[in-house]
Design a protein around this motif. Structure first.
Motif, PDB file in Angstrom:
ATOM      1  N   GLU A  79       4.707 -60.052  35.315  1.00 35.06           N
ATOM      2  CA  GLU A  79       5.449 -61.311  35.470  1.00 35.06           C
ATOM      3  C   GLU A  79       6.782 -61.077  36.195  1.00 35.06           C
ATOM      4  O   GLU A  79       7.609 -60.290  35.734  1.00 35.06           O
ATOM      5  CB  GLU A  79       5.731 -61.907  34.094  1.00 35.06           C
ATOM      6  CG  GLU A  79       6.536 -63.194  34.166  1.00 35.06           C
ATOM      7  CD  GLU A  79       6.936 -63.686  32.792  1.00 35.06           C
ATOM      8  OE1 GLU A  79       6.309 -64.637  32.310  1.00 35.06           O
ATOM      9  OE2 GLU A  79       7.880 -63.097  32.209  1.00 35.06           O
ATOM     10  N   ASP A  85      10.574 -62.234  37.847  1.00 36.04           N
ATOM     11  CA  ASP A  85      11.722 -63.058  37.460  1.00 36.04           C
ATOM     12  C   ASP A  85      12.055 -64.041  38.584  1.00 36.04           C
ATOM     13  O   ASP A  85      12.982 -63.844  39.358  1.00 36.04           O
ATOM     14  CB  ASP A  85      12.929 -62.166  37.149  1.00 36.04           C
ATOM     15  CG  ASP A  85      14.082 -62.945  36.555  1.00 36.04           C
ATOM     16  OD1 ASP A  85      13.998 -64.193  36.473  1.00 36.04           O
ATOM     17  OD2 ASP A  85      15.079 -62.304  36.176  1.00 36.04           O
ATOM     18  N   LEU A  99      10.460 -57.475  38.011  1.00 41.63           N
ATOM     19  CA  LEU A  99       9.701 -57.972  36.863  1.00 41.63           C
ATOM     20  C   LEU A  99      10.646 -58.370  35.732  1.00 41.63           C
ATOM     21  O   LEU A  99      11.733 -57.811  35.589  1.00 41.63           O
ATOM     22  CB  LEU A  99       8.761 -56.888  36.336  1.00 41.63           C
ATOM     23  CG  LEU A  99       7.718 -56.342  37.294  1.00 41.63           C
ATOM     24  CD1 LEU A  99       6.870 -55.271  36.597  1.00 41.63           C
ATOM     25  CD2 LEU A  99       6.840 -57.433  37.861  1.00 41.63           C
ATOM     26  N   THR A 100      10.200 -59.313  34.928  1.00 41.26           N
ATOM     27  CA  THR A 100      10.898 -59.629  33.682  1.00 41.26           C
ATOM     28  C   THR A 100      10.576 -58.512  32.685  1.00 41.26           C
ATOM     29  O   THR A 100       9.685 -57.676  32.928  1.00 41.26           O
ATOM     30  CB  THR A 100      10.398 -60.960  33.088  1.00 41.26           C
ATOM     31  OG1 THR A 100       9.005 -60.815  32.780  1.00 41.26           O
ATOM     32  CG2 THR A 100      10.615 -62.131  34.038  1.00 41.26           C
ATOM     33  N   GLY A 128       7.068 -58.777  31.925  1.00 38.63           N
ATOM     34  CA  GLY A 128       6.269 -58.217  33.011  1.00 38.63           C
ATOM     35  C   GLY A 128       6.142 -56.708  32.908  1.00 38.63           C
ATOM     36  O   GLY A 128       5.069 -56.139  33.124  1.00 38.63           O
ATOM     37  N   GLN A 138       3.744 -55.947  30.151  1.00 36.62           N
ATOM     38  CA  GLN A 138       2.374 -56.231  30.580  1.00 36.62           C
ATOM     39  C   GLN A 138       1.788 -55.042  31.345  1.00 36.62           C
ATOM     40  O   GLN A 138       0.630 -54.669  31.160  1.00 36.62           O
ATOM     41  CB  GLN A 138       2.341 -57.477  31.480  1.00 36.62           C
ATOM     42  CG  GLN A 138       2.641 -58.764  30.769  1.00 36.62           C
ATOM     43  CD  GLN A 138       2.892 -59.914  31.739  1.00 36.62           C
ATOM     44  OE1 GLN A 138       3.323 -59.719  32.880  1.00 36.62           O
ATOM     45  NE2 GLN A 138       2.636 -61.128  31.269  1.00 36.62           N
ATOM     46  N   ARG A 167       8.030 -56.765  43.122  1.00 33.92           N
ATOM     47  CA  ARG A 167       7.275 -56.931  41.885  1.00 33.92           C
ATOM     48  C   ARG A 167       6.038 -56.032  41.852  1.00 33.92           C
ATOM     49  O   ARG A 167       5.663 -55.516  40.802  1.00 33.92           O
ATOM     50  CB  ARG A 167       6.923 -58.400  41.654  1.00 33.92           C
ATOM     51  CG  ARG A 167       6.094 -59.055  42.743  1.00 33.92           C
ATOM     52  CD  ARG A 167       6.115 -60.578  42.593  1.00 33.92           C
ATOM     53  NE  ARG A 167       5.317 -61.275  43.573  1.00 33.92           N
ATOM     54  CZ  ARG A 167       5.744 -61.644  44.768  1.00 33.92           C
ATOM     55  NH1 ARG A 167       6.984 -61.350  45.163  1.00 33.92           N
ATOM     56  NH2 ARG A 167       4.946 -62.317  45.591  1.00 33.92           N
ATOM     57  N   HIS A 194      -0.938 -62.222  35.115  1.00 29.44           N
ATOM     58  CA  HIS A 194      -0.109 -61.060  35.436  1.00 29.44           C
ATOM     59  C   HIS A 194      -0.650 -59.808  34.773  1.00 29.44           C
ATOM     60  O   HIS A 194      -1.091 -59.845  33.620  1.00 29.44           O
ATOM     61  CB  HIS A 194       1.344 -61.303  35.007  1.00 29.44           C
ATOM     62  CG  HIS A 194       1.993 -62.374  35.807  1.00 29.44           C
ATOM     63  ND1 HIS A 194       2.319 -63.589  35.279  1.00 29.44           N
ATOM     64  CD2 HIS A 194       2.353 -62.412  37.110  1.00 29.44           C
ATOM     65  CE1 HIS A 194       2.854 -64.337  36.218  1.00 29.44           C
ATOM     66  NE2 HIS A 194       2.885 -63.655  37.346  1.00 29.44           N
TER      67      HIS A 194
END
Length: 174
Positions: free
Chosen positions: A11, A13, A32-33, A36, A39, A62, A166
């Motif tokens: 995921e 941002d 990525l968050t 993320g 994940q 990303r 994701h």
């Protein structure tokens, strides 16, 4: 036959785009968050990835961050392939808002990724995307198992699926 593991990035941002009013490819620089990142760590444990020989990655942040995590966890080298980049919604690189991106994406979807007969659009067509993805894939057919870290729209040119979550893994054989 080569098995490719198409791994969508974790995921991103997206809020950074609006905060900094990023434009064109600048919009692809977001990391990525934390979710993320988590994940991707979870995906790295997937048994299917354990036999991979190489990681190919899109040049976008990303995807590179996702590939870096996989590289660290799986002890594999990363090869950056420019043609693994995501769908280009505006080939002039002028779009600068989520609203414009949504309009271009909607037009792409309404036309199933193909330009109407006798017309062109700002966005990259599905056949254009597929050709560049195929070009990369064909370069690595001498491997048995390859991880490709990239993007949902680009992966949808290789595998029929409406939405790719994701850090999701798709097995693709060629």
């Amino acid at each position: 036959m080569t098995t490719f593991y198409l791994v969508r990035h974790g995921e991103p941002d997206w809020d950074i785009n609006e905060k900094y009013k990023l434009k064109g490819h600048g919009r692809d620089l977001v990391p990525l968050t934390q979710l993320g990142v988590e994940q991707v760590y979870k995906a790295s444990k997937d048994e299917r990835l354990q036999n991979a020989q190489l990681i190919l990655s899109s040049p976008y942040t990303r995807a590179l961050q996702t590939a870096a995590i996989l590289s660290k966890e799986l002890y594999l080298e990363i090869q950056v392939e420019f043609d693994l980049r995501e769908w280009q919604p505006d080939l002039t690189f002028q779009y600068d808002s989520l609203e414009q991106l949504k309009k271009l994406g909607t037009d792409f979807d309404l036309n199933n990724g193909n330009y109407p007969v006798g017309e062109t659009r700002l966005w990259e067509s599905k056949p254009m995307m597929k050709a560049r993805m195929d070009g990369v894939i064909n370069k690595y057919l001498n491997y048995d198992h390859v991880i490709i870290v990239g993007h949902g729209m680009a992966f949808r040119t290789q595998y029929e699926i409406d939405d790719i979550p994701h850090a999701y893994i798709i097995e693709y054989r060629k």
